[in-house]
Design an enzyme around this catalytic site. Sequence first.
Site, PDB file in Angstrom:
ATOM      1  N   LYS A  54       0.838  -1.205   0.000  1.00  0.00           N
ATOM      2  CA  LYS A  54       0.000   0.000   0.000  1.00  0.00           C
ATOM      3  C   LYS A  54       0.869   1.250   0.000  1.00  0.00           C
ATOM      4  O   LYS A  54       0.596   2.227  -0.704  1.00  0.00           O
ATOM      5  CB  LYS A  54      -0.928  -0.016   1.220  1.00  0.00           C
ATOM      6  CG  LYS A  54      -2.045  -1.053   1.095  1.00  0.00           C
ATOM      7  CD  LYS A  54      -2.755  -1.313   2.406  1.00  0.00           C
ATOM      8  CE  LYS A  54      -3.723  -2.487   2.266  1.00  0.00           C
ATOM      9  NZ  LYS A  54      -4.300  -2.918   3.537  1.00  0.00           N
ATOM     10  N   GLN A  98      -3.878  -1.914  10.102  1.00  0.00           N
ATOM     11  CA  GLN A  98      -3.785  -3.257   9.531  1.00  0.00           C
ATOM     12  C   GLN A  98      -4.290  -4.294  10.542  1.00  0.00           C
ATOM     13  O   GLN A  98      -3.816  -4.339  11.677  1.00  0.00           O
ATOM     14  CB  GLN A  98      -2.321  -3.545   9.143  1.00  0.00           C
ATOM     15  CG  GLN A  98      -2.108  -4.864   8.445  1.00  0.00           C
ATOM     16  CD  GLN A  98      -2.776  -4.953   7.061  1.00  0.00           C
ATOM     17  OE1 GLN A  98      -2.754  -3.992   6.301  1.00  0.00           O
ATOM     18  NE2 GLN A  98      -3.377  -6.084   6.774  1.00  0.00           N
ATOM     19  N   ASP A 121     -10.745   2.843   4.145  1.00  0.00           N
ATOM     20  CA  ASP A 121     -11.214   1.461   3.966  1.00  0.00           C
ATOM     21  C   ASP A 121     -12.745   1.424   3.847  1.00  0.00           C
ATOM     22  O   ASP A 121     -13.317   0.426   3.435  1.00  0.00           O
ATOM     23  CB  ASP A 121     -10.812   0.598   5.180  1.00  0.00           C
ATOM     24  CG  ASP A 121      -9.605  -0.276   4.872  1.00  0.00           C
ATOM     25  OD1 ASP A 121      -9.292  -0.459   3.687  1.00  0.00           O
ATOM     26  OD2 ASP A 121      -8.992  -0.786   5.840  1.00  0.00           O
TER      27      ASP A 121
END
Length: 282
Positions: A54, A98, A121
């Site tokens: 990412k 994460q 997200d």
Amino acid sequence: MMAELIDGKAIAQQVRDEVREEVAAWVAAGHEPPGLATVLVGDDPASAIYVGGKQKASAEVGIRGFDHRLPADAPHDEVARVLDELNADPAVSGILLQLPTPPQVDGGALSETIAPGKDVDGLTPISVGLLNKARPGLRPCTPSGVMELLRRHGVDLQGAEAVVVGRSDLVGKPMSALLLQANATVTVCHSRTRDLAEVCRRADVLVAAVGVANLVRGDWVKEGSVVIDVGMNRTEAGLTGDVDFAGASERARLITPVPGGVGPMTIAMLLKNTVLAAKAAA
Ligand code: NAP
């Protein structure tokens, strides 16, 4: 007739190129570059690869990276403090915690403390609510990636029968909300669905997000339909989707391969969300 392939790798690259141009124009107009913060607790190798991917993808399009790594024994409160600081930092447009986190850190609860405007997200309850009320907001990356694949192939969703197999918070539910917003007639299936095969057979657009290799058989697929396989299953034969690709390809009009279909879209949409968040914040 064999189905045409939806090339997710190529479309993801197009999206990334567009994001790079958008970031360059934004910065040229005098704004600070968008920033993406990742928070990784512990040293799980798979998580480290995801976070690294990412950050690398962000840097390639001109998004500034804030890569926070905490030791595996970091207390819950310390991770909470890092997230609070990132929420308050105007240079940070998007935040990713994460998951999974080590047991002493309640990752689920902490994810929900991410400011809605920075929830790239798209999974916090506020983002879910905005999606379900069709209000502007940040949408979950994988289902948004599916919508982008359908859009770029000109798939007409108005009044189409869409069947989503899977009802997870991550994929199935937001997928069905996005298809509904696009005016498809949506059916959501799950492990308790009676006669799954028969429900799938009426789909003009069939999205499989289950996590069971080759669950969707070729003869479950309607002639001339569009088949999107979100599944990523590690089998002895390698990475396999939820759809029997060979069988489905004989009946569908358009189909995503695994790998190289939906998978590459997820990070591309994360980058898109980060730019969207930066612009909304400004
Ligand atoms: P999940 O949370 O495990 O949800 C799976 C869903 O499938 C559940 O709703 C479950 O029903 C349903 N299901 C399980 N077995 C079934 C069966 N035999 N018949 C009908 N429905 C069944 O999984 P997920 O996070 O949504 O992920 C699904 C797949 O997508 C996985 O392979 C995952 O690796 C992949 N994925 C890919 C990406 C990407 O970037 N390409 C991103 C995320 C996920 P119940 O609710 O009744 O249990």
